[in-house]
Design a protein around this motif. Structure first.
Motif, PDB file in Angstrom:
ATOM      1  N   LYS A   1       0.835  -1.189   0.000  1.00 38.51           N
ATOM      2  CA  LYS A   1       0.000   0.000   0.000  1.00 38.51           C
ATOM      3  C   LYS A   1       0.876   1.248   0.000  1.00 38.51           C
ATOM      4  O   LYS A   1       1.940   1.274   0.613  1.00 38.51           O
ATOM      5  CB  LYS A   1      -0.928  -0.001   1.228  1.00 38.51           C
ATOM      6  N   SER A   2       0.394   2.291  -0.668  1.00 37.20           N
ATOM      7  CA  SER A   2       1.201   3.486  -0.908  1.00 37.20           C
ATOM      8  C   SER A   2       0.989   4.542   0.175  1.00 37.20           C
ATOM      9  O   SER A   2      -0.133   5.014   0.391  1.00 37.20           O
ATOM     10  CB  SER A   2       0.855   4.079  -2.277  1.00 37.20           C
ATOM     11  N   LEU A   3       2.077   4.907   0.830  1.00 42.64           N
ATOM     12  CA  LEU A   3       2.035   6.003   1.794  1.00 42.64           C
ATOM     13  C   LEU A   3       1.892   7.340   1.081  1.00 42.64           C
ATOM     14  O   LEU A   3       1.181   8.230   1.546  1.00 42.64           O
ATOM     15  CB  LEU A   3       3.314   5.983   2.641  1.00 42.64           C
ATOM     16  N   ALA A   4       2.570   7.473  -0.072  1.00 38.08           N
ATOM     17  CA  ALA A   4       2.538   8.736  -0.815  1.00 38.08           C
ATOM     18  C   ALA A   4       1.138   9.077  -1.303  1.00 38.08           C
ATOM     19  O   ALA A   4       0.742  10.248  -1.318  1.00 38.08           O
ATOM     20  CB  ALA A   4       3.506   8.665  -2.000  1.00 38.08           C
ATOM     21  N   SER A   5       0.363   8.072  -1.716  1.00 44.84           N
ATOM     22  CA  SER A   5      -1.012   8.323  -2.165  1.00 44.84           C
ATOM     23  C   SER A   5      -1.977   8.406  -1.001  1.00 44.84           C
ATOM     24  O   SER A   5      -2.904   9.230  -1.005  1.00 44.84           O
ATOM     25  CB  SER A   5      -1.462   7.211  -3.120  1.00 44.84           C
ATOM     26  N   GLY A   6      -1.780   7.557   0.012  1.00 43.95           N
ATOM     27  CA  GLY A   6      -2.724   7.495   1.118  1.00 43.95           C
ATOM     28  C   GLY A   6      -2.730   8.723   1.997  1.00 43.95           C
ATOM     29  O   GLY A   6      -3.792   9.163   2.466  1.00 43.95           O
ATOM     30  N   LEU A   7      -1.559   9.315   2.242  1.00 45.81           N
ATOM     31  CA  LEU A   7      -1.487  10.465   3.146  1.00 45.81           C
ATOM     32  C   LEU A   7      -2.301  11.665   2.657  1.00 45.81           C
ATOM     33  O   LEU A   7      -3.115  12.212   3.412  1.00 45.81           O
ATOM     34  CB  LEU A   7      -0.024  10.860   3.368  1.00 45.81           C
ATOM     35  N   PRO A   8      -2.098  12.131   1.421  1.00 44.20           N
ATOM     36  CA  PRO A   8      -2.899  13.284   0.996  1.00 44.20           C
ATOM     37  C   PRO A   8      -4.387  12.985   0.916  1.00 44.20           C
ATOM     38  O   PRO A   8      -5.217  13.856   1.201  1.00 44.20           O
ATOM     39  CB  PRO A   8      -2.316  13.625  -0.385  1.00 44.20           C
ATOM     40  N   MET A   9      -4.746  11.755   0.541  1.00 47.20           N
ATOM     41  CA  MET A   9      -6.166  11.404   0.504  1.00 47.20           C
ATOM     42  C   MET A   9      -6.769  11.447   1.903  1.00 47.20           C
ATOM     43  O   MET A   9      -7.885  11.944   2.106  1.00 47.20           O
ATOM     44  CB  MET A   9      -6.351  10.013  -0.103  1.00 47.20           C
TER      45      MET A   9
END
Length: 360
Positions: free
Chosen positions: A267-275
């Motif tokens: 799972k992507s931290l870079a995508s999940g954080l801003p979402m």
């Protein structure tokens, strides 16, 4: 299993937010800066992805569909099943963060890196991670609205538009400008990698500062954190097993199975954080805590698996056959019958070929 130094920096950023959270004007500045940093991060993703590679990757549609099913179907199913652990192991906020974790897209960079180390299908990993991120920009908010619901998730058309503007539009802009800046981005990938990581640190600091300002940390106890880690360990183990053995049952070869395992279980931290910062607002810190823990866990475990995959007997045998073939060619070549020439020609394929494939 090695601990990624970057995770240590992430934890230090959380500690900084706990001691010196951004408040008032500083919080507004930090929020705006984190939004701009993530937009630039996805711009770089777009500039790095070869359009030709992406189009060629579409031909391998069975692999990409398999990864998408793992990411956006199997993961959420297990996330919903974890609802039965509330309140025995998990509190409701931690469960919501765990469920959100199962909804975010797959990673790009680490999937590529581990697939390369394990000598799998690197082009497929590049395309699978990129496709997952693009699909997730729209699908993750929709799944969050449908599965999480309630007042804690601020889903609306405006929030979806905000996520698209922050992630998808910069990515497409990077694709459009890749013709002119692609070479520069490739040559300076190490320096720009610092931008990648710095943008994530800024988002983490902003999210956890907001959490401190909201006074939510009293909701989490060490026992609950231990329970969360145990649940995530089981989740990761199950997904690693399903992606590997399931891909074998579907008839994929070894190289493709490696790409599916690493792209479909992460799972992507870079995508999940801003979402999360858009969807959860003031509750984003607890929402991203399960994702941060899972991110470190997947890096540690997949690093070990990748190194073991690289030592698989079939890979060793293949390297030996390549070396033997190169040696025979050197012997058969004109002027190549000398022992010194044969030995030198054989040594380079044995030592150099696997390394080239890893870097490739």
């Amino acid at each position: 299993m090695p601990i990624d130094p970057y995770i240590v920096v992430l934890l230090a950023t959380v500690g900084l937010a706990a001691l010196l959270p951004a408040r008032g004007t500083a919080a507004d500045v930090a929020s705006g800066a984190s939004t701009a940093a993530i937009a630039f991060l996805f711009f770089l993703y777009g500039a790095r992805l070869s359009t030709r590679e992406a189009l060629d990757g579409l031909k391998h549609w069975r692999l990409h569909v398999t990864v998408l099913v793992c990411t956006f179907v199997l993961f959420p199913v297990f996330g919903l099943a974890a609802r039965g652990l509330v309140p025995v192991l998990l509190t409701q906020p931690l469960y919501q963060g765990l469920l959100f974790l199962t909804l975010v897209p797959s990673t790009i960079q680490s999937s590529i890196a581990f697939t390369s180390i394990a000598r799998g299908n690197v082009p497929a990993a590049i395309c699978a991670g990129s496709f997952s991120s693009l699909v997730g920009i729209v699908l993750t908010p929709l799944l969050a609205a449908g599965l999480l619901g309630g007042d804690d998730v601020g889903f609306s058309t405006d929030s979806l538009v905000k996520i698209v503007l922050q992630l998808l539009v910069p990515f497409l802009a990077g694709q459009v400008l890749r013709r002119w800046i692609g070479g520069f981005v490739t040559r300076h990938k190490k320096v720009l990698g610092l931008v990648d990581r710095g943008s994530i640190l800024l988002v983490v600091y902003t999210a956890f500062s907001e959490g401190m300002n909201q006074g939510i940390w009293h909701q989490v106890s060490p026992l609950r954190l231990a329970g969360l880690l145990g649940v995530e360990a089981v989740l990761l183990a199950v997904m690693l097993a399903l992606t590997w053995y399931g891909a074998r049952a579907l008839g994929f070869g070894r190289a493709d199975r490696i790409a599916i395992q690493f792209a479909g279980s992460k799972k992507s931290l870079a995508s999940g954080l801003p979402m999360a910062s858009v969807l959860f607002a003031g509750h984003a810190s607890l929402a991203v805590l399960p994702l941060m823990l899972f991110h470190q866990m997947q890096l540690m475990v997949c690093a070990v698996i990748a190194k073991r995959r690289a030592r698989d007997p079939e890979v060793t045998e293949e390297a030996s056959e390549e070396a033997a073939g190169a040696s025979e060619e050197a012997v058969d070549a004109p002027g190549g019958t000398g022992a010194a020439e044969t030995e030198g020609s054989a040594a380079h394929p044995v030592q150099g070929q696997p390394q080239d494939r890893v870097l490739g």
